[in-house]
Scaffold this motif. Structure first.
Motif, short mmCIF file in Angstrom:
data_model
loop_
_atom_site.label_atom_id
_atom_site.label_comp_id
_atom_site.label_asym_id
_atom_site.label_seq_id
_atom_site.Cartn_x
_atom_site.Cartn_y
_atom_site.Cartn_z
N PHE A 181 -1.80 42.73 31.33
CA PHE A 181 -0.57 42.80 32.13
C PHE A 181 -0.32 41.48 32.85
O PHE A 181 0.80 40.95 32.83
CB PHE A 181 -0.68 43.95 33.13
N VAL A 182 -1.34 40.94 33.47
CA VAL A 182 -1.21 39.67 34.19
C VAL A 182 -0.83 38.55 33.23
O VAL A 182 0.03 37.70 33.55
CB VAL A 182 -2.51 39.33 34.94
N ALA A 183 -1.44 38.54 32.06
CA ALA A 183 -1.13 37.50 31.07
C ALA A 183 0.34 37.59 30.64
O ALA A 183 1.02 36.57 30.52
CB ALA A 183 -2.04 37.64 29.85
N TYR A 184 0.82 38.80 30.41
CA TYR A 184 2.23 38.97 30.03
C TYR A 184 3.16 38.54 31.15
O TYR A 184 4.20 37.93 30.90
CB TYR A 184 2.50 40.43 29.65
N CYS A 185 2.80 38.87 32.38
CA CYS A 185 3.63 38.44 33.52
C CYS A 185 3.71 36.92 33.59
O CYS A 185 4.77 36.35 33.87
CB CYS A 185 3.05 38.98 34.83
N ARG A 186 2.58 36.28 33.31
CA ARG A 186 2.54 34.81 33.38
C ARG A 186 3.33 34.17 32.25
O ARG A 186 4.05 33.19 32.45
CB ARG A 186 1.08 34.34 33.33
N LEU A 187 3.22 34.72 31.04
CA LEU A 187 3.86 34.13 29.88
C LEU A 187 5.32 34.56 29.72
O LEU A 187 6.13 33.79 29.18
CB LEU A 187 3.09 34.49 28.61
N TRP A 188 5.65 35.75 30.17
CA TRP A 188 7.00 36.25 29.97
C TRP A 188 7.59 36.73 31.31
O TRP A 188 8.09 35.92 32.05
CB TRP A 188 7.01 37.36 28.91
N SER A 189 7.52 38.01 31.63
CA SER A 189 8.09 38.50 32.88
C SER A 189 7.46 39.83 33.26
O SER A 189 6.88 40.51 32.40
CB SER A 189 9.61 38.68 32.76
N VAL A 190 7.58 40.20 34.53
CA VAL A 190 7.04 41.49 34.99
C VAL A 190 7.72 42.65 34.27
O VAL A 190 7.04 43.58 33.79
CB VAL A 190 7.16 41.62 36.52
N PRO A 191 9.08 42.68 34.17
CA PRO A 191 9.71 43.81 33.48
C PRO A 191 9.24 43.96 32.03
O PRO A 191 8.99 45.08 31.57
CB PRO A 191 11.20 43.45 33.54
N LEU A 192 9.12 42.83 31.31
CA LEU A 192 8.66 42.92 29.92
C LEU A 192 7.21 43.38 29.86
O LEU A 192 6.83 44.17 29.00
CB LEU A 192 8.82 41.57 29.21
N ALA A 193 6.38 42.90 30.78
CA ALA A 193 4.98 43.32 30.83
C ALA A 193 4.86 44.82 31.05
O ALA A 193 4.02 45.49 30.44
CB ALA A 193 4.24 42.54 31.92
N LEU A 194 5.70 45.36 31.92
CA LEU A 194 5.69 46.80 32.17
C LEU A 194 6.05 47.58 30.90
O LEU A 194 5.40 48.57 30.55
CB LEU A 194 6.66 47.15 33.29
N LYS A 195 7.08 47.11 30.19
CA LYS A 195 7.55 47.81 29.00
C LYS A 195 6.58 47.69 27.83
O LYS A 195 6.44 48.62 27.04
CB LYS A 195 8.91 47.26 28.59
N VAL A 196 5.92 46.54 27.71
CA VAL A 196 5.08 46.28 26.55
C VAL A 196 3.63 46.72 26.78
O VAL A 196 2.97 47.23 25.87
CB VAL A 196 5.13 44.78 26.17
N VAL A 197 3.14 46.54 28.00
CA VAL A 197 1.71 46.78 28.27
C VAL A 197 1.46 48.13 28.95
O VAL A 197 0.57 48.88 28.55
CB VAL A 197 1.14 45.64 29.15
N VAL A 198 2.23 48.45 29.98
CA VAL A 198 1.91 49.59 30.83
C VAL A 198 2.52 50.90 30.34
O VAL A 198 1.82 51.89 30.12
CB VAL A 198 2.35 49.33 32.29
N LEU A 199 3.85 50.93 30.15
CA LEU A 199 4.52 52.18 29.81
C LEU A 199 4.02 52.84 28.52
O LEU A 199 3.83 54.05 28.48
CB LEU A 199 6.03 51.96 29.73
N PRO A 200 3.77 52.07 27.43
CA PRO A 200 3.25 52.72 26.22
C PRO A 200 1.92 53.44 26.45
O PRO A 200 1.66 54.47 25.84
CB PRO A 200 3.10 51.56 25.24
N LYS A 201 1.09 52.88 27.34
CA LYS A 201 -0.20 53.51 27.64
C LYS A 201 -0.01 54.76 28.50
O LYS A 201 -0.63 55.80 28.25
CB LYS A 201 -1.12 52.52 28.37
#
Length: 304
Positions: free
Chosen positions: A12-32
């Motif tokens: 999640f932190v890596a996605y936030c750093r490379l892309w954005s918090v909203p995208l990290a939530l959609k790609v990393v957190v919500l599917p889980k």
């Protein structure tokens, strides 16, 4: 449990750093949390379609090729370390491909010889050298360039053939399976990137090459391990010619994974013969190690 949470947080932190918090939530957190991989697919596809709309727009009006794969088109296989360094099961796969190649020339691509066949943009070569682009993804880039420049069929080095290739006299070839879309894979079983091919200059492989080129100019990481499948899906959704190519491929090889699912089990020769009557392309693996049971399907394949 704790280790899984830590890995999730790091991703999640890596996605936030490379892309954005909203995208990290959609790609990393919500599917889980929701146990719905479709959430991730939708978010990644939307990101790619919006960010790379320029490349996509340049392909929207292109036409699907009218030709068909020839029975002497090249077969491309890649093992970066060289065939002599491959595990026994990979060497056996290569043997099966050569045995069933017919009039197709079999070309084994390595890290030492890929430059003899295709040129790679410097920004991609630099990222491969630094490790930012993994060799796994680099093979995706190479397969698209090879198929665009020469045509032919790409087979992963873990493909095992039991009969001659059948490309159905089509301009695009892949393995499509007759499975309902359960949301697990963005491909929805319509293609397999480890087994695909097409005529020289095929619109799909030009599209993929251009998309990867632009992606690695702009991004500093891989939005997903299966980026190639997401980019194919973007092409399918937005470029009519690519959709036409993929929709034109019939379903085949229903037991594609039979061997990989049974590698550690005692070989059932009667069942294997039955499976091979309707499936001749099998996807194997090499990372699970060598089964101790000498009567296993693994040892049967390696020793025949």
């Amino acid at each position: 449990m704790m280790n899984r949470i830590i890995r999730l947080l790091r991703t999640f932190v890596a996605y936030c750093r490379l892309w954005s918090v909203p995208l990290a939530l959609k790609v990393v957190v919500l599917p889980k949390l929701l146990h719905r991989p479709g959430c991730k697919h939708k978010a990644v596809l939307a990101y790619i379609e919006k960010r790379y709309s320029g490349v996509i727009d340049s392909y929207r009006l292109k036409e699907a090729p009218a030709g068909a794969l020839a029975d002497d088109c090249p077969i491309w296989v890649c093992w970066f370390q060289g065939e002599e360094s491959a595990p026994p099961i990979v060497r056996k796969c290569l043997e099966s491909i050569r045995k069933n190649s017919g009039r197709h020339a079999v070309n084994v691509i390595t890290y030492a010889n890929y430059g003899d066949y295709v040129s790679v943009p410097q920004h991609i070569a630099d990222k491969v050298e630094s490790g930012e682009i993994t060799l796994t993804h680099f093979s995706d880039i190479l397969r698209c360039r090879l198929l665009a420049d020469y045509g032919g069929v790409w087979l992963d080095a873990t493909i095992y053939l039991t009969d001659k290739l059948n490309t159905w006299n089509l301009p695009f070839f892949t393995i499509k399976q007759d499975c309902p879309d359960d949301g697990t894979y963005v491909s929805a079983y319509r293609w397999t990137s480890f087994c695909m091919g097409g005529c020289k200059g095929n619109v799909l492989f030009r599209f993929l090459s251009d998309m990867f080129d632009e992606y690695h100019k702009r991004e500093k990481g891989m939005i997903d391990y299966y980026l190639i499948d997401y980019v194919i899906a973007v092409g399918y959704n937005t470029v009519p010619a690519i959709k036409q190519l993929i929709d034109g491929v019939p379903c085949s090889n229903p037991d594609l994974y039979y061997m990989s699912l049974n590698m550690g089990r005692p070989v059932d020769e009667a069942r294997l013969a039955e499976v091979c009557r309707h499936t001749s392309i099998f996807k194997l693996g090499y990372r699970d190690g060598v089964p101790e049971d000498r009567s296993s399907l693994y040892h049967y394949i390696v020793n025949i």
